[in-house]
Design an enzyme around this catalytic site. Structure first.
Site, PDB file in Angstrom:
ATOM      1  N   PHE A  90       0.841  -1.190   0.000  1.00 32.66           N
ATOM      2  CA  PHE A  90       0.000   0.000   0.000  1.00 32.66           C
ATOM      3  C   PHE A  90       0.884   1.252   0.000  1.00 32.66           C
ATOM      4  O   PHE A  90       1.840   1.334   0.774  1.00 32.66           O
ATOM      5  CB  PHE A  90      -0.856  -0.053   1.268  1.00 32.66           C
ATOM      6  CG  PHE A  90      -1.839   1.066   1.441  1.00 32.66           C
ATOM      7  CD1 PHE A  90      -3.068   1.032   0.810  1.00 32.66           C
ATOM      8  CD2 PHE A  90      -1.546   2.134   2.274  1.00 32.66           C
ATOM      9  CE1 PHE A  90      -3.990   2.054   0.990  1.00 32.66           C
ATOM     10  CE2 PHE A  90      -2.464   3.160   2.466  1.00 32.66           C
ATOM     11  CZ  PHE A  90      -3.693   3.113   1.820  1.00 32.66           C
ATOM     12  N   ASN A 195      -3.384   1.698  10.941  1.00 30.02           N
ATOM     13  CA  ASN A 195      -4.124   2.095   9.747  1.00 30.02           C
ATOM     14  C   ASN A 195      -4.533   0.812   9.037  1.00 30.02           C
ATOM     15  O   ASN A 195      -3.818   0.322   8.169  1.00 30.02           O
ATOM     16  CB  ASN A 195      -3.268   2.985   8.838  1.00 30.02           C
ATOM     17  CG  ASN A 195      -3.989   3.346   7.550  1.00 30.02           C
ATOM     18  OD1 ASN A 195      -5.213   3.196   7.457  1.00 30.02           O
ATOM     19  ND2 ASN A 195      -3.251   3.812   6.561  1.00 30.02           N
ATOM     20  N   PRO A 196      -5.683   0.234   9.419  1.00 34.64           N
ATOM     21  CA  PRO A 196      -6.092  -1.066   8.862  1.00 34.64           C
ATOM     22  C   PRO A 196      -6.783  -0.883   7.509  1.00 34.64           C
ATOM     23  O   PRO A 196      -7.086   0.238   7.108  1.00 34.64           O
ATOM     24  CB  PRO A 196      -7.112  -1.541   9.906  1.00 34.64           C
ATOM     25  CG  PRO A 196      -7.733  -0.273  10.392  1.00 34.64           C
ATOM     26  CD  PRO A 196      -6.666   0.789  10.338  1.00 34.64           C
TER      27      PRO A 196
END
Ligand SMILES: C[S@@+](CC[C@H](N)C(=O)[O-])C[C@H]1O[C@@H](n2cnc3c(N)ncnc32)[C@H](O)[C@@H]1O
Length: 290
Positions: A90, A195-196
């Site tokens: 990500f 920060n899932p």
């Protein structure tokens, strides 16, 4: 040979017709990447050599196909760091910088709570390690910390190790909802930052291709309502934290009511508070372990 300004102008048009959000900036950043100079030096750069023209054209084609800019240059800026990124991890976002700022403020305010030992900080769902590496880098020489980073996806774990090892962060490959993950730290952690994946799959059709086609699915989506990871995570965070320890969890702006409610309902937290990002969207919830 080709003048850089001409190549950039042409590339900006190509990117604009591919609906890239910031075509001119992206064209300039790709040109700077090819030349190996900062973007601010483009105006005085030498012309592109034929090889550089070729390389730049291929990068522009990829960017027009909406491959994230950071995957093409191989780095993503985050606070004071340049993180290595590429397929499988990500790309860290500016909104998460605000969560890190909150975490650093908490550590400064509570440095005296743990003066006899380093503050234990855990980054759950660590991805590239943006949060963990920033905490380690920005507290070095100021507050003693021991930072852990937990990530479940093997390709992301590779990027994580690459980014955090130099900062002394300990990497744990595991599922953050598994009670066995980091269970040796239960009741002793000072600060959990997370920060899932949280984007609801329902209504996700409007996402830009950079997100829907390139960010790893497991990094972005949190099931139908976006809460598949956050829901079980809250109890796990409560187990990790010492009394008086704190947590911050990032979430979707549509979770402005539900996440603070879930944290309060867990029964192990006080001072539950909703925070906004730089665009004034509800972005993360903080709380203190009772
Ligand atoms: C939104 S990204 C955040 C990455 C990084 N913390 C950041 O802020 O840029 C979520 C990350 O959580 C990881 N992840 C998803 N589910 C997980 C789980 N159950 N346990 C551990 N990591 C998980 C994903 O692979 C991804 O790297």
């Amino acid at each position: 040979m080709e003048r850089v300004t001409d190549a950039v102008a042409r590339a900006a048009l190509t990117l604009a017709s591919a609906h890239v959000v910031s075509p001119r900036v992206d064209a300039e950043l790709l040109a700077a990447f090819v030349l190996g100079v900062p973007r601010g030096r483009l105006a005085v750069a030498e012309d592109f050599t034929p090889d550089q023209v070729d390389r730049f054209s291929r990068l522009v084609v990829a960017r027009a196909a909406r491959v994230p800019l950071q995957y093409l240059t191989g780095t993503a800026p985050f606070r004071r760091l340049e993180l290595a990124v590429g397929e499988g991890v990500f790309v860290p976002r500016p909104e998460t910088e605000v969560l890190v700022e909150w975490g650093l403020g908490w550590l400064r305010r509570h440095a005296a709570d743990h003066s006899e030992r380093p503050a234990v900080v855990v980054d759950l769902c660590a991805g590239s390690g943006a949060i963990a590496a920033s905490i380690a880098a920005e507290t070095r020489d100021v507050i003693a910390t021991r930072v852990y980073a937990v990530e479940s996806e093997p390709p992301a774990v590779d990027w994580l190790r690459r980014n955090v090892t130099a900062h002394g962060v300990r990497v744990i490959e595991g599922d953050v909802t598994d009670p066995a993950a980091l269970s040796e730290l239960d009741d002793s952690v000072d600060l959990v930052l997370c920060n899932p994946p949280y984007v609801p799959e329902i209504g996700a059709s409007g996402l830009p291709p950079e997100v829907s086609e390139h960010d790893p699915h497991a990094a972005v989506f949190g099931g139908t309502d976006g809460l598949d990871v956050i829901r079980p995570l809250i109890g796990r965070v409560a187990a990790l934290l010492r009394p008086g320890g704190a947590m911050a969890v990032e979430h979707d702006d549509t979770h402005a009511y539900v996440v603070p409610t879930l944290v309060s309902a867990d029964g192990h937290f006080r001072d539950v508070e909703l925070h906004h990002d730089l665009a004034q969207r509800a972005r993360f919830t903080t709380a203190t372990r009772v």
